[in-house]
Design an enzyme around this catalytic site. Structure first.
Site, PDB file in Angstrom:
ATOM      1  N   ASP A  74       0.805  -1.223   0.000  1.00  0.00           N
ATOM      2  CA  ASP A  74       0.000   0.000   0.000  1.00  0.00           C
ATOM      3  C   ASP A  74       0.837   1.271   0.000  1.00  0.00           C
ATOM      4  O   ASP A  74       0.300   2.382   0.110  1.00  0.00           O
ATOM      5  CB  ASP A  74      -0.925   0.024   1.229  1.00  0.00           C
ATOM      6  CG  ASP A  74      -2.105  -0.916   1.076  1.00  0.00           C
ATOM      7  OD1 ASP A  74      -2.459  -1.239  -0.069  1.00  0.00           O
ATOM      8  OD2 ASP A  74      -2.672  -1.331   2.104  1.00  0.00           O
ATOM      9  N   ARG A  99       0.785  -1.331   7.612  1.00  0.00           N
ATOM     10  CA  ARG A  99       1.308  -0.145   6.929  1.00  0.00           C
ATOM     11  C   ARG A  99       2.295   0.652   7.793  1.00  0.00           C
ATOM     12  O   ARG A  99       2.856   1.657   7.320  1.00  0.00           O
ATOM     13  CB  ARG A  99       0.156   0.768   6.493  1.00  0.00           C
ATOM     14  CG  ARG A  99      -0.813   0.130   5.517  1.00  0.00           C
ATOM     15  CD  ARG A  99      -1.692   1.177   4.858  1.00  0.00           C
ATOM     16  NE  ARG A  99      -0.909   2.079   4.006  1.00  0.00           N
ATOM     17  CZ  ARG A  99      -1.436   3.127   3.360  1.00  0.00           C
ATOM     18  NH1 ARG A  99      -2.725   3.396   3.489  1.00  0.00           N
ATOM     19  NH2 ARG A  99      -0.668   3.903   2.614  1.00  0.00           N
ATOM     20  N   ARG A 145      -9.946   6.057  11.086  1.00  0.00           N
ATOM     21  CA  ARG A 145      -8.501   5.909  11.058  1.00  0.00           C
ATOM     22  C   ARG A 145      -7.806   6.893  12.001  1.00  0.00           C
ATOM     23  O   ARG A 145      -7.232   6.497  13.008  1.00  0.00           O
ATOM     24  CB  ARG A 145      -7.980   6.077   9.629  1.00  0.00           C
ATOM     25  CG  ARG A 145      -8.450   4.988   8.664  1.00  0.00           C
ATOM     26  CD  ARG A 145      -7.856   3.619   8.980  1.00  0.00           C
ATOM     27  NE  ARG A 145      -8.217   2.615   8.009  1.00  0.00           N
ATOM     28  CZ  ARG A 145      -7.595   2.419   6.856  1.00  0.00           C
ATOM     29  NH1 ARG A 145      -6.572   3.177   6.514  1.00  0.00           N
ATOM     30  NH2 ARG A 145      -7.981   1.470   6.022  1.00  0.00           N
ATOM     31  N   HIS A 174     -11.572   7.348   5.070  1.00  0.00           N
ATOM     32  CA  HIS A 174     -10.676   8.493   5.095  1.00  0.00           C
ATOM     33  C   HIS A 174     -11.427   9.717   4.578  1.00  0.00           C
ATOM     34  O   HIS A 174     -12.284   9.604   3.703  1.00  0.00           O
ATOM     35  CB  HIS A 174      -9.466   8.282   4.181  1.00  0.00           C
ATOM     36  CG  HIS A 174      -8.323   7.566   4.810  1.00  0.00           C
ATOM     37  ND1 HIS A 174      -7.458   6.769   4.087  1.00  0.00           N
ATOM     38  CD2 HIS A 174      -7.857   7.534   6.083  1.00  0.00           C
ATOM     39  CE1 HIS A 174      -6.517   6.275   4.890  1.00  0.00           C
ATOM     40  NE2 HIS A 174      -6.753   6.734   6.111  1.00  0.00           N
ATOM     41  N   CYS A 274      -5.272   9.410  -3.242  1.00  0.00           N
ATOM     42  CA  CYS A 274      -4.545   8.471  -2.389  1.00  0.00           C
ATOM     43  C   CYS A 274      -3.104   8.296  -2.859  1.00  0.00           C
ATOM     44  O   CYS A 274      -2.200   8.089  -2.049  1.00  0.00           O
ATOM     45  CB  CYS A 274      -5.243   7.118  -2.374  1.00  0.00           C
ATOM     46  SG  CYS A 274      -6.818   7.078  -1.504  1.00  0.00           S
TER      47      CYS A 274
END
Length: 281
Positions: A74, A99, A145, A174, A274
């Site tokens: 990612d 991540r 998040r 997000h 993103c």
């Protein structure tokens, strides 16, 4: 049509940091869009990412690249790894352990490229995934998040006012999946944004209505194809190719829309924004 909509749209040259999807995969599930049983193609993801990068460059923007790292599929979603305002860098602290290691790679990139005002957060903070700079105020998402306490931390580190917004739909985990800045505020103009209202709590919707009465309101079809994960330079707006309804509304407001195919990247829950960390000096 409101007077704001008739003002000419002025593009501003941007500087972006991106990471090629060399190790792109969907091997785990950390958002509702990820399904490891659905095959993904690194070649297709790379072709789509390359077209996005080249679109920015054709618009006159600077795109720098950070080297992808094995075991971090990612990392292509660079926006989650830093927030930069006036040359001050606030790094990231990921909620998902898969991540976590990305944050240090991006911190090193900033150090190696001459940045000295770098702060790594104490609170969970997924950077531009949940932070949107309007030119005057930092809109900050929470709910899935980023820790609410990270909003106060960002205000202290970056020295800009922060407005908290609560996300309530797990599909839009997000802020950058539900809202993006079309034009930043200046001394003589107000910021303009686009957003999907149903992604936000009732109170947050009222805040957005009060702050941005001329916002472009997206519908569910726009949101489901990651249309709110767009990138704008103040005039040119990069959108997923499926976001035709949103594109029509933006065109009516005087924006120029450029479409990109991000269908492979969307399998991991990502879109144009993103993949794009903006560096603001």
């Amino acid at each position: 049509m409101p007077e704001l909509e008739q003002q000419p749209r002025v593009p501003m040259t941007r500087r972006y940091l991106m990471c090629p999807p060399r190790y792109f995969a969907v091997d785990y599930v950390i958002n509702p869009w990820m399904d490891p049983s659905v095959p993904v193609s690194v070649d297709t993801a790379t072709a789509q990412w390359t077209e996005l990068r080249d679109t920015y460059r054709r618009l006159g923007h600077t795109v720098e690249e950070i080297e992808a790292q094995p075991g971090l599929p990612d990392m292509v979603f660079a926006a989650n790894s830093g927030t930069v305002v006036d040359g001050r860098v606030l790094g990231s602290r990921f909620r998902a352990p898969q991540r976590t290691a990305e944050a240090e790679h991006f911190r090193r990139w900033f150090v190696e490229h001459g940045y000295r005002d770098i702060t790594m957060p104490e609170k969970i903070n997924e950077a531009e995934g949940d932070f949107a700079w309007t030119g005057k105020v930092l809109l900050a998402g929470t709910g899935f998040r980023t820790d609410p306490a990270a909003h106060a931390e960002a205000q202290e580190v970056l020295g800009v006012p922060v407005v908290s917004l609560r996300l309530i739909d797990p599909s839009y985990y997000h802020l950058d999946t539900a809202l993006f800045v079309l034009a930043e505020a200046t001394d003589t103009t107000s910021a303009q944004i686009a957003y999907y209202a149903d992604a936000f709590s009732a109170g947050s919707r009222k805040v957005l209505e009060r702050m941005f009465p001329d916002a472009v309101i997206a519908d569910r079809a726009d949101a489901e194809c990651f249309g709110l994960n767009g990138v704008s330079d103040g005039r040119n707006v990069v959108l997923p190719v499926e976001a035709t309804g949103l594109a029509a509304r933006l065109t009516e407001r005087g924006y120029e829309v450029l479409f990109v195919d991000i269908s492979e990247l969307r399998k991991a829950g990502g879109g144009p924004k993103c993949c794009t960390l903006e560096i603001r000096k």
